[in-house]
Design a protein around this motif. Structure first.
Motif, short mmCIF file in Angstrom:
data_model
loop_
_atom_site.label_atom_id
_atom_site.label_comp_id
_atom_site.label_asym_id
_atom_site.label_seq_id
_atom_site.Cartn_x
_atom_site.Cartn_y
_atom_site.Cartn_z
N HIS A 1 -9.22 8.89 2.51
CA HIS A 1 -8.35 7.84 3.07
C HIS A 1 -8.47 6.55 2.26
N CYS B 1 -12.30 6.70 1.18
CA CYS B 1 -13.38 7.38 1.91
C CYS B 1 -13.89 8.55 1.07
N CYS C 1 -15.70 4.76 7.23
CA CYS C 1 -14.27 5.01 7.02
C CYS C 1 -13.50 4.63 8.27
N CYS D 1 -11.95 8.36 9.50
CA CYS D 1 -12.77 9.47 10.01
C CYS D 1 -14.18 9.03 10.41
N CYS E 1 -12.89 11.91 3.36
CA CYS E 1 -11.52 12.35 3.65
C CYS E 1 -10.51 11.80 2.65
ZN LIG Z 1 -12.69 9.17 5.99
#
Ligand SMILES: [Zn+2]
Ligand SMILES: [Zn+2]
Length: 331
Positions: free
Chosen positions: A59, A54, A21, A24, A57
């Protein structure tokens, strides 16, 4: 002048590509054929970007930006080697041409022997070992692999635990709502007795559907919360499943549903066991596990739509409670 060197990234033995990612740094794997790829047009504005998510998270970013640091490092090295070889081979070719231009000249003789050693370039990029926890997205069918928690599908971004559970539960609702209409169709098709049998069969099946949906939801959630080594059948037994969650979160099932509700759930879990393994006929084991005073050994249990709806409501309340533990930060 710019030139492009393309490098293909190596896949692990299962055909999965390593991803990281960009926000993160969470690492995961996706089956290479499932990873969304941007379409490259001739001009920059002709490019259609694909996006990825991701699993940890959530994202969202253009799918071209998910390389692991190891892939980037190796790709840079390969690119430099390839560029070096391209430049040197260009120089070689021009010098050969230049020497040949003297071939009809009686006064000057020139000979050029290519001196550039063509070295083999190792074009393999590194990849992590194949992972054991493989997930197939219930919405888009993408295959991906993770270690520990994963909340979102990297390809479609769906919150996988919630989505698959919610859609299965809503399908069960629809099936229950459709029963009166189905009964009419069955009656027209095969008569009253036939219709009654078919409807009974559908109601009984929905008990199994609720329980097996809950089982796979509970297992998935248990793993997402960091648990290891549980089997789907562990969540068929309420006390066992409750103890597993309690060991992870400090909260047993009784945190989310009342004792009476748990008793009813247990009753329905046991009835489902009878339906699947004993043709619905009451046996000593059932009476032992439920203390159900409404039946004697050898009688066939009756499942009513109200019971199914009640089981579904309790299962939802329990599942929502368990799900809320995902938002609790880990110590
Ligand atoms: Zn992430
Ligand atoms: Zn998906």
């Amino acid at each position: 002048m710019t030139s492009t060197i393309s490098i293909s990234l190596s896949l692990d033995e299962k055909g999965f590509i390593d991803r990281a990612c960009p926000r993160c740094s969470y690492r995961f794997k996706v089956k290479n054929s499932c990873w969304p790829k941007s379409k490259i047009g001739g001009l920059p504005w002709a490019r259609t970007f694909a996006y990825a998510f991701c699993p940890m998270c959530g994202h969202k970013a253009v799918s071209d930006n998910w390389h692991t640091p190891e892939q980037i490092k190796a790709a840079k090295k390969i690119a430099v080697e390839k560029a070096k070889q391209q430049v040197l081979s260009q120089i070689d070719k021009s010098l050969v041409r230049f020497s040949r231009s003297f071939s009809h000249n009686p006064f000057v003789k020139m000979e050029y022997k290519p001196s550039f050693p063509y070295r083999h370039i190792n074009t393999r990029t590194p990849f992590d070992q194949a992972l054991e926890r493989n997930i197939v997205c219930s919405k888009c069918n993408a295959s991906y692999a993770v270690v520990g928690s994963a909340f979102f599908c990297p390809v479609c971004g769906e919150n996988t635990v919630v989505a698959s559970f919610a859609s299965a539960m809503s399908n069960i609702n629809k099936a229950l709502d459709a029963l009166p209409a189905e009964k009419k169709v069955f009656e027209e098709f095969g008569g009253v007795d036939f219709a009654r049998d078919q409807i009974r069969h559908l109601i009984e099946r929905s008990v199994g559907d609720i329980i097996s949906t809950f089982q796979s939801f509970a297992l998935r959630l248990y793993e997402d919360l960091g648990g290891h080594g549980a089997k789907p059948n562990d969540f068929q037994i309420l006390a066992k499943g409750s103890a597993l969650f309690e060991s992870l979160t400090g909260k047993a099932y009784s945190e989310w549903v009342t004792t009476d509700q748990l008793k009813f759930m247990n009753l329905m879990f046991q009835r489902r066991h009878l339906l699947e393994h004993n043709n619905g006929l009451v046996d000593p084991r059932y009476l032992d596990k439920t203390n159900d005073l409404g039946y004697k050994i050898g009688e066939r249990i009756v499942v009513r739509v109200d019971d199914v709806r009640k089981l579904q409501a309790i299962t939802l309340a329990l599942s929502n409670g368990l799900l809320s533990q995902l938002q609790v930060p880990k110590p």
